[in-house]
Design a protein around this motif. Structure first.
Motif, PDB file in Angstrom:
ATOM      1  N   GLY A 189      41.898  31.365  27.942  1.00 19.66           N
ATOM      2  CA  GLY A 189      42.564  31.892  29.126  1.00 19.66           C
ATOM      3  C   GLY A 189      44.072  31.897  28.952  1.00 19.66           C
ATOM      4  O   GLY A 189      44.587  32.298  27.915  1.00 19.66           O
ATOM      5  N   THR A 190      44.790  31.435  29.975  1.00 18.78           N
ATOM      6  CA  THR A 190      46.257  31.483  29.940  1.00 18.78           C
ATOM      7  C   THR A 190      46.875  30.194  29.414  1.00 18.78           C
ATOM      8  O   THR A 190      48.090  30.113  29.283  1.00 18.78           O
ATOM      9  CB  THR A 190      46.813  31.757  31.345  1.00 18.78           C
ATOM     10  N   HIS A 191      46.031  29.175  29.167  1.00 23.24           N
ATOM     11  CA  HIS A 191      46.533  27.886  28.702  1.00 23.24           C
ATOM     12  C   HIS A 191      45.792  27.455  27.439  1.00 23.24           C
ATOM     13  O   HIS A 191      44.680  27.915  27.174  1.00 23.24           O
ATOM     14  CB  HIS A 191      46.359  26.803  29.778  1.00 23.24           C
ATOM     15  N   VAL A 192      46.444  26.601  26.684  1.00 20.48           N
ATOM     16  CA  VAL A 192      45.837  26.005  25.500  1.00 20.48           C
ATOM     17  C   VAL A 192      46.363  24.580  25.392  1.00 20.48           C
ATOM     18  O   VAL A 192      47.488  24.292  25.828  1.00 20.48           O
ATOM     19  CB  VAL A 192      46.168  26.834  24.231  1.00 20.48           C
ATOM     20  N   THR A 193      45.564  23.685  24.855  1.00 20.04           N
ATOM     21  CA  THR A 193      46.005  22.298  24.678  1.00 20.04           C
ATOM     22  C   THR A 193      46.371  22.051  23.220  1.00 20.04           C
ATOM     23  O   THR A 193      46.008  22.835  22.325  1.00 20.04           O
ATOM     24  CB  THR A 193      44.897  21.307  25.087  1.00 20.04           C
TER      25      THR A 193
END
Length: 323
Positions: A189-193
């Protein structure tokens, strides 16, 4: 032993700095515009006044070097010359008032996203003040130029190193991962860790303060092993990401929002870098410098709204009252 330092002249200290920098009396003399014998005499008088040998003179082609006492005095000499240079800059600013030149330090991301709008508004308000721009990706060097009186203001990234500086925060800049548009990382999605970036080739900055290296800023030294390319050019970094060479781990301000072929993923769970503007706390600032700081605050507020729209449209609508 109490020493009388009243006979020490500034040119003696400048000669010591030049001899250390150049490694020879002849090159030091050339850089200062003196004869070699004049520099030798200045060092000799300085040694007599201090009561210590300051320079090792090996003779022949070997470079001269400073003794232990010379190294101690050099640290003070650098500070003294820097303060006097700063004083001269203060007097020049006092004479000029709101005319003359405002010298600004900046780095690439600020130079692209914030500085142009500040400059447009500043030129309208202070048409008699020319802005001299000094660019360097290492804000530590820009701060050293502020300390020496060579810059009036500089954009910086917190925290600042120790020194005679005051600063104001402008905005928080989140870290993002820029990837090829069809990268498997976009499935998040719009985030990654950081854990999801584990094993991914990374691209990031090169010549920055040690504290600002991505692996240090994100608190994960092991990222260093994943970095396959470092550059100080945002275009190069984004181009490599667009070609799938790796994920560019950079602050959001470094991203070209109009670049095709990329996706921008906010890195979750990490702190943001804090963009600020700094100056020498003991130096006189002309009114134009204060106006420049105020305009930088205004532009930074607008940029934060743009950031929210780009990274989290729903949150931005709540902040701005739209929708």
């Amino acid at each position: 032993m109490k020493r009388d330092l009243s006979t020490i002249e500034l040119r003696y200290l400048s000669a010591l700095i030049a001899v250390h920098r150049e490694g020879s009396f002849s090159r030091a003399a050339e850089s200062l515009g003196y004869t070699q014998s004049a520099v030798s005499q200045q060092i000799a008088r300085l040694e007599r006044g201090i009561g210590h040998q300051l320079v090792e003179r090996p003779g022949g082609p070997r470079p001269v070097s400073l003794t232990g006492a010379g190294q101690v005095l050099l640290r003070h000499a650098d500070a003294i010359v820097a303060r006097l240079s700063s004083a001269a800059a203060d007097l020049e600013s006092l004479d000029k008032g709101t005319a003359g030149t405002l010298r600004i330090g900046c780095y690439q991301s600020v130079g692209v996203r914030i500085l142009p709008r500040v400059m447009r508004q500043f030129a309208t308000t202070y048409p008699g003040v020319a802005v001299q721009l000094v660019e360097n990706e290492d804000d530590g060097e820009l701060l050293r130029q502020v300390e020496r009186g060579e810059l009036d203001l500089t954009f910086v990234v917190a925290p600042l190193p120790a020194g005679p500086f005051d600063s104001e925060e402008l905005l928080e800049d989140p870290y993002v991962a820029v990837v090829r548009a069809d990268s498997p990382l976009t499935r998040h999605g719009t985030h990654v860790t950081l854990d999801e970036l584990d094993g991914t080739p990374l691209i990031s900055y090169a010549q920055v303060r040690e504290a600002h290296l991505i692996e240090n800023r994100l608190g994960r030294p092991s990222l260093r092993e994943q970095i396959v390319f470092r550059s100080n050019d945002n275009g190069v970094i984004l181009g490599l990401a667009a070609e799938g060479v790796g994920a560019a781990v950079i602050p959001w301000l470094s991203v070209d929002p109009h670049r095709q072929g990329i996706r921008v993923l906010q890195i979750a769970g990490v702190g943001r870098r804090v963009i600020g503007i700094a100056w020498h706390r003991d130096r006189y600032q002309i009114p134009a410098a204060h106006a420049f700081i105020d305009l930088a605050h205004s532009v930074a507020r607008d940029e934060e709204v743009t950031m929210r729209i780009d990274l989290s449209p729903d949150e931005a609508r709540r902040v701005t009252g739209d929708g």
